[in-house]
Design an enzyme around this catalytic site. Structure first.
Site, PDB file in Angstrom:
ATOM      1  N   ASN A  70     104.660  97.687  91.872  1.00  0.00           N
ATOM      2  CA  ASN A  70     103.792  96.379  91.354  1.00  0.00           C
ATOM      3  C   ASN A  70     103.582  96.750  90.331  1.00  0.00           C
ATOM      4  OD1 ASN A  70     102.375  94.919  91.335  1.00  0.00           O
ATOM      5  ND2 ASN A  70     101.264  95.041  93.554  1.00  0.00           N
ATOM      6  N   ARG A 108     107.394  93.016  92.749  1.00  0.00           N
ATOM      7  CA  ARG A 108     106.362  92.152  92.823  1.00  0.00           C
ATOM      8  C   ARG A 108     105.784  91.249  91.603  1.00  0.00           C
ATOM      9  NH1 ARG A 108      99.880  92.099  93.031  1.00  0.00           N
ATOM     10  NH2 ARG A 108      99.748  90.209  94.113  1.00  0.00           N
ATOM     11  N   HIS A 132      99.027  85.887  97.150  1.00  0.00           N
ATOM     12  CA  HIS A 132      99.436  86.513  98.504  1.00  0.00           C
ATOM     13  C   HIS A 132     100.368  86.302  99.479  1.00  0.00           C
ATOM     14  CE1 HIS A 132      94.471  87.267  98.290  1.00  0.00           C
ATOM     15  NE2 HIS A 132      95.657  87.856  97.850  1.00  0.00           N
ATOM     16  N   ARG A 135      85.113  86.808  92.201  1.00  0.00           N
ATOM     17  CA  ARG A 135      85.810  85.995  92.287  1.00  0.00           C
ATOM     18  C   ARG A 135      84.874  84.942  92.488  1.00  0.00           C
ATOM     19  NH1 ARG A 135      91.677  86.450  92.326  1.00  0.00           N
ATOM     20  NH2 ARG A 135      91.692  89.336  92.856  1.00  0.00           N
ATOM     21  N   GLU A 154     102.150  94.958 102.188  1.00  0.00           N
ATOM     22  CA  GLU A 154     103.101  93.973 101.428  1.00  0.00           C
ATOM     23  C   GLU A 154     104.508  94.968 100.689  1.00  0.00           C
ATOM     24  OE1 GLU A 154      99.833  91.171  99.015  1.00  0.00           O
ATOM     25  OE2 GLU A 154     100.225  92.808 100.068  1.00  0.00           O
TER      26      GLU A 154
END
Ligand code: AMP
Length: 591
Positions: free
Chosen positions: A7, A62, A151, A212, A358
């Site tokens: 990642n 990823r 996601h 956010r 993940e």
């Protein structure tokens, strides 16, 4: 199979070496401080050095944004890399770093397959009504303004675990998946497909997140842009909103919960706005799917915050959702025990806390892509070349037969890199008979070797053992006659063991290793035949090709209908690639 999951961000490289079948993490870590004098290539070199003797069989990358192009995990080649590059405008903060990671890893590990796993892929096929923004469609289409969602890897992973836990096929379930972490999104999963998700064109839309805001009146964005400028508005929306903006202190729910317990109003507001937004989405998504079979909570907050879960899940009995307070309080999930069912005994819809993973999902999808490619590859026919009888010479033999210091004259290259048929020929003489003008192949080798077919043996009157090339010790004696002299070899005559040359990537694709014995079926011709005892030879200098001798080719009539490809035994041309002869391979278990 060990999959290295990468990642790559702009300032860090997160990595895990995972065995996806066993679900085991072999090694995990993060290399920080990228960007300032340290490149992704440096980080990859450091990472590979730290793996020591652990092998890497594949790399799963990823990638945040796959745009409309990528609906699934995809094996990376140059064209795929270019297509990921084309998505950069959609994720200018993420995709460039992902790409740097891919480039560096491909350069460092060129012979293993690399696979891209996209955060967006799970959602790309959302129905049009869910992915479309209600704005001028001409402009939306021109600018590519549509909802993508993120996601996806996590939502897919937890929904599959949920189905397994419930003992029902995912295809029959309606699941609301809530990934609640520093980034947060909800997803309506109907029949295993994402039919609605809360993040949109960018990861700013939807739920309240660490920093956010999630959903906003677009008018606010315009006002902020006017007041703060576009960059100022962007910074405020990405870094100073959400839990951080509401609480005024932190984006970390643990700290906010602690302050709320002390009566801090901003912290309490942050918690209630967060929970309210999630509840709103649960109701909306149950309506979208016409009902609800399970709610899954995951991410740092979903997995750990007992009180946030309670707040979110209260008063949802009308949807069949009801939790058991003790089970909620006791729920502990980890990679080893990833599921806690917190539903009450009267609940009609299940509520599950699931530890997302993940990296494991990326490793699994990487392995699945490789299996698929391998499946397609292992059905790929193997080109067959037929070796006519030929001779390899060493330096001393060359001196005797063609004169001291003489060199071979290359006539034409053979299919295996560096090998060639030479202009030179010798006569091969046995006790019973002789074969004239047998081609010498170059370059010179460490020992002389004469390869003939069984038919040739009879003509010569010698028994040649079936041997792999180079294994001449104890083989049959033979005499060679050249223009400058005669050479009596005490050993060196063999009947070549039928074999397949493979590059390591071919061997990986067919699932074999150097020295394996396989069977090769030749079908579609006039005399179908399965060749047993075919030995696999793997070397990074080899090109995929099966070599058989002229007797073997004749047995399968491999020359039938060939347009100048295959040659008769009398032919002196070695290693002529078959034009129609191809074969499929079955692996034979080792004794
Ligand atoms: P993630 O991005 O999935 O790592 O989630 C990070 C978020 O999870 C942060 O807001 C953390 O405060 C929150 N979190 C992690 N552990 C806990 C916990 N035990 N209680 C409450 N929130 C937690």
């Amino acid at each position: 199979m060990n999959v290295l999951v990468l990642n790559a961000g702009s300032s860090s490289l997160k990595h895990q070496l995972v065995d996806p079948r066993a679900g085991r993490v072999i090694r995990a870590g993060t290399i920080e401080g990228l960007g300032s004098g340290r490149s992704h290539a440096d980080a990859i070199a450091e990472l590979l050095a730290s793996l020591g003797s652990e092998s890497v069989h594949a790399v799963g990358h990823r990638v945040v944004h796959g745009g409309e192009r990528f609906v699934d995990a995809t094996a990376i080649d140059d064209a795929v890399l270019a297509a990921i590059e084309a998505q950069v405008p959609l994720a200018p903060l993420h995709n460039p770093a992902n790409l740097s990671g891919i480039r560096a890893a491909r350069a460092a590990l060129p012979s293993v397959p690399h696979v891209a796993i996209f955060d967006t892929a799970f959602h790309v096929r959302m129905p049009r009504r869910a992915r479309t923004y209600a704005i001028d469609q001409q402009i939306a289409n021109e600018k590519g303004l549509r909802r993508f969602g993120f996601h996806g890897t996590s939502h897919r992973f937890v929904s599959e675990l949920a189905a397994g836990h419930l003992g029902r096929p995912l295809a029959e379930l309606r699941v609301v998946s809530l990934h609640l972490g520093n980034g947060a999104s909800a997803c309506a999963i109907e029949g295993g497909h994402s039919v609605e998700t809360s993040m949109g064109l960018t990861p700013l839309e939807g739920l309240v997140m660490g920093s956010r805001p999630g959903d906003l009146d677009p008018g606010i964005v315009l006002t902020l842009a006017r007041e703060l400028g576009v960059d100022g508005a962007e910074a405020l929306l990405n870094k100073k909103s959400g839990l951080a903006g509401l609480s005024g202190v932190s984006n970390d729910l643990r700290e906010i919960e602690a302050r709320a317990a002390d009566g801090d109003d901003g912290a309490r507001l942050a918690i209630t706005v967060f929970a309210h937004r999630v509840r709103k989405y649960i109701g909306a998504y149950a309506a979208v799917m016409g009902g609800l079979d399970a709610i899954v909570l995951t991410g740092g907050i979903g997995e750990n915050s007992v009180t946030m879960r309670r707040r979110i899940l209260q008063r949802l009995e009308f949807l069949g959702v009801s939790i058991d307070e003790d089970r909620n309080a006791d729920a502990k999930v980890s990679d080893d025990a990833p599921i806690a069912d917190i539903s009450s005994s009267t609940a009609r819809a299940h509520t599950l806390v699931i530890a997302t993973n993940e990296e494991l999902q990326i490793a699994r999808e990487t392995a699945a892509v490789i299996e698929l490619t391998r499946g397609a590859q292992s059905k790929k026919p193997i080109p067959i070349a037929i070796s006519a009888r030929h001779v390899h010479l060493d330096r001393a033999g060359m001196d005797v037969l063609f004169g001291p210091g003489s060199e071979l004259t290359p006539m034409k290259p053979l299919s295996q890199p560096g090998q060639y048929a030479s202009e030179e020929r010798v006569n091969v003489i046995g006790p019973r008979g002789r074969i004239e003008r047998v081609r010498v192949l170059g370059p010179l080798r460490k020992a002389c070797q004469v390869e003939v077919s069984r038919t040739d043996e009879f003509a010569l009157g010698v028994d040649a053992p079936v041997r792999q090339s180079g294994h001449t010790k104890g083989s049959a004696p033979i005499t060679l006659e050249g223009p400058k002299g005669t050479l009596q070899l005490p050993e060196g005559l063999i009947c070549a063991w039928r074999h397949i040359h493979m590059h390591p990537t071919d061997a990986e694709a067919y699932g074999v290793v150097d020295g394996d014995e396989v069977e090769v079926a030749v079908t579609g011709g006039p005399r179908d035949l399965v060749f047993g005892d075919v030995i696999v030879r793997v070397n990074d200098q080899f090109r995929l090709e099966m070599h058989i001798d002229t007797d073997e080719a004749n047995a399968a009539e491999l020359d039938q209908g060939a347009a100048g490809g295959l040659r008769q035994p009398e032919s002196q041309e070695p290693y002529t690639p078959a034009s129609q002869g191809t074969a499929t391979l079955t692996k034979k278990p080792r004794a």
